[in-house]
Write an enzyme that holds these catalytic residues in place. Sequence first.
Site, PDB file in Angstrom:
ATOM      1  N   ASP A  27       0.835  -1.168  -0.141  1.00 25.08           N
ATOM      2  CA  ASP A  27       0.045   0.065   0.207  1.00 25.08           C
ATOM      3  C   ASP A  27       0.702   1.180  -0.065  1.00 25.08           C
ATOM      4  OD1 ASP A  27       0.751  -0.957   2.630  1.00 25.08           O
ATOM      5  OD2 ASP A  27      -0.706   0.550   3.468  1.00 25.08           O
ATOM      6  N   GLU A  94      -0.026  -1.437   5.475  1.00 20.69           N
ATOM      7  CA  GLU A  94       1.123  -1.049   6.420  1.00 20.69           C
ATOM      8  C   GLU A  94       0.854   0.224   6.881  1.00 20.69           C
ATOM      9  OE1 GLU A  94       4.903   0.805   7.407  1.00 20.69           O
ATOM     10  OE2 GLU A  94       3.649   1.338   6.037  1.00 20.69           O
TER      11      GLU A  94
END
Length: 438
Positions: A27, A94
């Site tokens: 991400d 994350e």
Amino acid sequence: MGNVLIRKPATPGYEGRQTVVLQAHVDMVPQKNAGVAHDFLRDPIDAYIDGEWVTARDTTLGADNGMGVSLAMAALTDKTIKHGPLEGLFTIDEEVGMDGAVGLKPGFLKGTIMINGDSEEEGRLFVGCAGGVDMNITFHYRDGEPTPEGDVALRLTLAGLKGGHSGVDIHLGRANANKLFFRFLKKAISHYDVRLATVEGGSLRNAIPREVSALVTVPADRVADVEQLVREYEALYRAEYKGVEGDIRFTAERTPELPATLIPEEIQDDLINAVEGCPNGPISMLHDFPGTVESSSNLAIVQSDDAAGRIDVKILVRSSSESRKDALCSSIESVFSLAGAKVELSNPYGGWQPNIDSPILRTMEKAYESLFGRKPDVTVMHAGLECGIIQEAYPDMDMISFGPDIKHPHSPDEAVGIASVEKSWRLLVATLEAVPEK
């Protein structure tokens, strides 16, 4: 969890080497400049080469952690490099709360060595990082107060700040838009009877807030005074942050429609005092690693919801010391509790404690010196890496983090150095070839 694991067998003759996990998160942080029409769920990143850097037009680039993903995928697909068994671990979310790493279970991985690709300074090897925790703060109120007769509505906008990564860039002295705005608002209220209707400052817990937009009302005979005060504070902030912030913009625009209700005056004043008094930025430094922040807080989000009768404040606290992290959280909790807010902590994650006797550190140091003729710097970072969380599930795994030069992550100024990517790839190839036997 949605994590992805890819396995690649060893090069013939390297079957006896230890299995290496190449780890990165998939991400990115979606940040864009004000007024930019970009939908991160639909529109591609408009990346381009700017001299020796790759960057993007008006949005974050995604080099954090796209470069780590790219390095791992290159190693998994390249048929010419030499290595033992490889695992590519690609974790989710994350940037949201380390969700992929937190959900990782023992037994999922076979590797005994992990190389994390989420660092952002070529020539530095990272062997530790800070832990963190989210502070979720809420002011509740039953009903808004009616707008005084004769008031005029103004849309106040503070924008143009650099922002950045609340771990990597927190020591650079950049302005926090929430802190600047509420500093102004405190004076505007005390001198000119300004009232706050709505406020929206910041957007992500791990990004230094760059913009604030607020709707306020002002007695008609004080409007010109407030507009002048906005100009004065714009000049003041530009002077205070000269050489750090390049384009601070503070504007007041008259709007035809008045808000139906205002945030209750008592809640408004409590909010302003708490935000003004909240510790923000670097709080303590590491003695063993000069220049590295030990503890910090990022007053990331202040957002009102008139329909729900609430104001949400979100702060990310980081520290390499659990005791100092607890102490900082306690200090911030006291500030907001005294203001009548509800304070909750969530998504705690531990730091990654350095191991200077790490075998993969020695292997990577030798590979770097052989390739580039100098020793790499060995240090810890203030930003949170997934290594500490993954180590909780795999306590015996030997870990290290590296990566190319990435400047201004978590902001639209994000860029990655082209030459440093090649050096990072060469270092990874040399390291994989030198991994010791099982």
